[in-house]
Structure formats: structure tokens, C-alpha cells
Design a protein around this motif. Sequence first.
Motif, PDB file in Angstrom:
ATOM      1  N   ARG A  33     -91.699  43.782  82.194  1.00  0.00           N
ATOM      2  CA  ARG A  33     -90.066  43.936  81.361  1.00  0.00           C
ATOM      3  C   ARG A  33     -88.971  44.474  82.296  1.00  0.00           C
ATOM      4  NH1 ARG A  33     -89.706  44.910  75.212  1.00  0.00           N
ATOM      5  NH2 ARG A  33     -90.163  42.940  74.746  1.00  0.00           N
ATOM      6  N   ALA A  34     -89.494  45.167  83.379  1.00  0.00           N
ATOM      7  CA  ALA A  34     -88.377  45.899  84.480  1.00  0.00           C
ATOM      8  C   ALA A  34     -87.860  44.779  85.148  1.00  0.00           C
ATOM      9  CB  ALA A  34     -89.343  46.906  85.363  1.00  0.00           C
ATOM     10  N   LEU A  35     -88.399  43.489  85.282  1.00  0.00           N
ATOM     11  CA  LEU A  35     -87.732  42.419  86.049  1.00  0.00           C
ATOM     12  C   LEU A  35     -86.549  42.090  85.312  1.00  0.00           C
ATOM     13  CD1 LEU A  35     -87.789  39.439  84.959  1.00  0.00           C
ATOM     14  CD2 LEU A  35     -90.301  39.657  84.993  1.00  0.00           C
ATOM     15  N   LEU A  36     -86.119  42.385  84.150  1.00  0.00           N
ATOM     16  CA  LEU A  36     -84.918  42.154  83.466  1.00  0.00           C
ATOM     17  C   LEU A  36     -83.787  43.052  84.168  1.00  0.00           C
ATOM     18  CD1 LEU A  36     -86.116  41.811  79.857  1.00  0.00           C
ATOM     19  CD2 LEU A  36     -85.589  39.971  81.360  1.00  0.00           C
ATOM     20  N   VAL A  37     -84.322  44.316  84.585  1.00  0.00           N
ATOM     21  CA  VAL A  37     -83.238  45.159  84.969  1.00  0.00           C
ATOM     22  C   VAL A  37     -83.308  44.913  86.563  1.00  0.00           C
ATOM     23  CG1 VAL A  37     -82.820  47.556  85.477  1.00  0.00           C
ATOM     24  CG2 VAL A  37     -83.574  46.939  83.350  1.00  0.00           C
ATOM     25  N   HIS A  38     -84.441  44.652  87.300  1.00  0.00           N
ATOM     26  CA  HIS A  38     -84.312  44.737  88.585  1.00  0.00           C
ATOM     27  C   HIS A  38     -83.894  43.514  89.266  1.00  0.00           C
ATOM     28  CE1 HIS A  38     -86.605  43.905  92.452  1.00  0.00           C
ATOM     29  NE2 HIS A  38     -85.951  45.074  92.858  1.00  0.00           N
ATOM     30  N   LEU A  39     -84.191  42.248  88.560  1.00  0.00           N
ATOM     31  CA  LEU A  39     -83.804  40.926  89.277  1.00  0.00           C
ATOM     32  C   LEU A  39     -81.961  41.108  89.396  1.00  0.00           C
ATOM     33  CD1 LEU A  39     -86.033  38.237  88.018  1.00  0.00           C
ATOM     34  CD2 LEU A  39     -85.959  38.986  90.098  1.00  0.00           C
ATOM     35  N   PRO A  40     -81.423  41.569  88.259  1.00  0.00           N
ATOM     36  CA  PRO A  40     -79.972  41.372  88.549  1.00  0.00           C
ATOM     37  C   PRO A  40     -79.479  42.391  89.544  1.00  0.00           C
ATOM     38  CG  PRO A  40     -80.316  41.594  86.253  1.00  0.00           C
ATOM     39  CD  PRO A  40     -81.639  41.744  86.936  1.00  0.00           C
ATOM     40  N   ALA A  41     -80.263  43.616  89.578  1.00  0.00           N
ATOM     41  CA  ALA A  41     -80.057  44.655  90.490  1.00  0.00           C
ATOM     42  C   ALA A  41     -80.262  43.999  92.127  1.00  0.00           C
ATOM     43  CB  ALA A  41     -80.671  45.761  90.096  1.00  0.00           C
ATOM     44  N   LEU A  42     -81.413  43.450  92.043  1.00  0.00           N
ATOM     45  CA  LEU A  42     -81.437  42.574  93.321  1.00  0.00           C
ATOM     46  C   LEU A  42     -80.639  41.700  93.886  1.00  0.00           C
ATOM     47  CD1 LEU A  42     -83.638  42.437  95.753  1.00  0.00           C
ATOM     48  CD2 LEU A  42     -84.825  40.745  94.017  1.00  0.00           C
ATOM     49  N   ALA A  43     -80.106  40.985  93.102  1.00  0.00           N
ATOM     50  CA  ALA A  43     -79.044  39.935  93.109  1.00  0.00           C
ATOM     51  C   ALA A  43     -77.740  40.629  93.614  1.00  0.00           C
ATOM     52  CB  ALA A  43     -78.810  39.139  91.990  1.00  0.00           C
ATOM     53  N   TRP A  44     -77.336  41.761  93.055  1.00  0.00           N
ATOM     54  CA  TRP A  44     -76.172  42.040  93.472  1.00  0.00           C
ATOM     55  C   TRP A  44     -76.298  43.106  94.840  1.00  0.00           C
ATOM     56  CZ3 TRP A  44     -71.215  42.447  92.677  1.00  0.00           C
ATOM     57  CH2 TRP A  44     -70.676  43.406  93.497  1.00  0.00           C
ATOM     58  N   GLY A  45     -77.414  43.757  95.010  1.00  0.00           N
ATOM     59  CA  GLY A  45     -77.669  44.449  96.045  1.00  0.00           C
ATOM     60  C   GLY A  45     -77.683  43.531  97.301  1.00  0.00           C
ATOM     61  N   LEU A  46     -78.526  42.187  97.197  1.00  0.00           N
ATOM     62  CA  LEU A  46     -78.563  41.072  98.198  1.00  0.00           C
ATOM     63  C   LEU A  46     -77.060  40.523  98.432  1.00  0.00           C
ATOM     64  CD1 LEU A  46     -81.821  39.498  97.473  1.00  0.00           C
ATOM     65  CD2 LEU A  46     -81.377  41.008  99.320  1.00  0.00           C
TER      66      LEU A  46
END
Length: 124
Positions: A33-46
Motif C-alpha cells: 500500500r506504500a505505493l499509493l504514497v511513493h508513486l506520486p512522490a516519485l513522479a514529483w521528484g523525477l
Amino acid sequence: MTYRLAADALVLLHLSFILLVLFGGLLVLWRRRALLVHLPALAWGLAVEGLHLECPLTDWENRMRAAAGSAGYQGGFVEHYIWPLIYPAGLTPGVQLWLGALVLALNLGVYGYVLWRLARRHHE
């Protein structure tokens, strides 16, 4: 004093967000479930690294420092706080792209492993 503490707290929040972008994929290994937080954070960071966008936390911190009576800083958080710890020279756009690619590759590897594990479990 309050504005200075707020600016310092923003630095810690900013660092925490960067660590989430870098290593959040490892949280997904533990809790999917951490992917729900990580994927948007990763997209923003990239996006920030790849498109050379300004992070709103940097601007917010600079405003807090100015309200506290100190000067803000030029550039972004990474250039100001993190990069000097690693390399004394300035951060170039080319290096930023390489760092973004490294973060993407690391996380693609982690997510590939997560998907492989899920597929293996599904076929058992």
C-alpha cells in the motif's frame, strides 16, 4: 525565532520527502500500500529533477527565513543542503538528469521485483 524553527522544520520535511522519493520503493517491499504514497512522490521528484522545476518547499523555506530576518538561498534544496555534502562543485543540469535516471532505475528495479513476487505468488 518561530519563523526560523519553521524553516528548519521545512528542511527536515524536505529531506524526508527526498528520502521517500529515493527509497520509498523499499517500503513497497514491506507494505504494498506504500505505493499509493511513493508513486506520486516519485513522479514529483523525477519531474523536479528532469524538468528543472522549482520545489515549493524551497520557496516556502526561503520565505520563512526572510520573515525570520535571514536571507534565503538561491537554487534548490538539493543544491543548497545535500549537494555540498557530497560534492563541493555546483550541480549542473546534466548531473541532475543523471541523478534522476539513477533514482528511476533504482525504483524500476524495486517495482520490477515487487511485480515478479506478486506474479509468482499468483501462479502458485
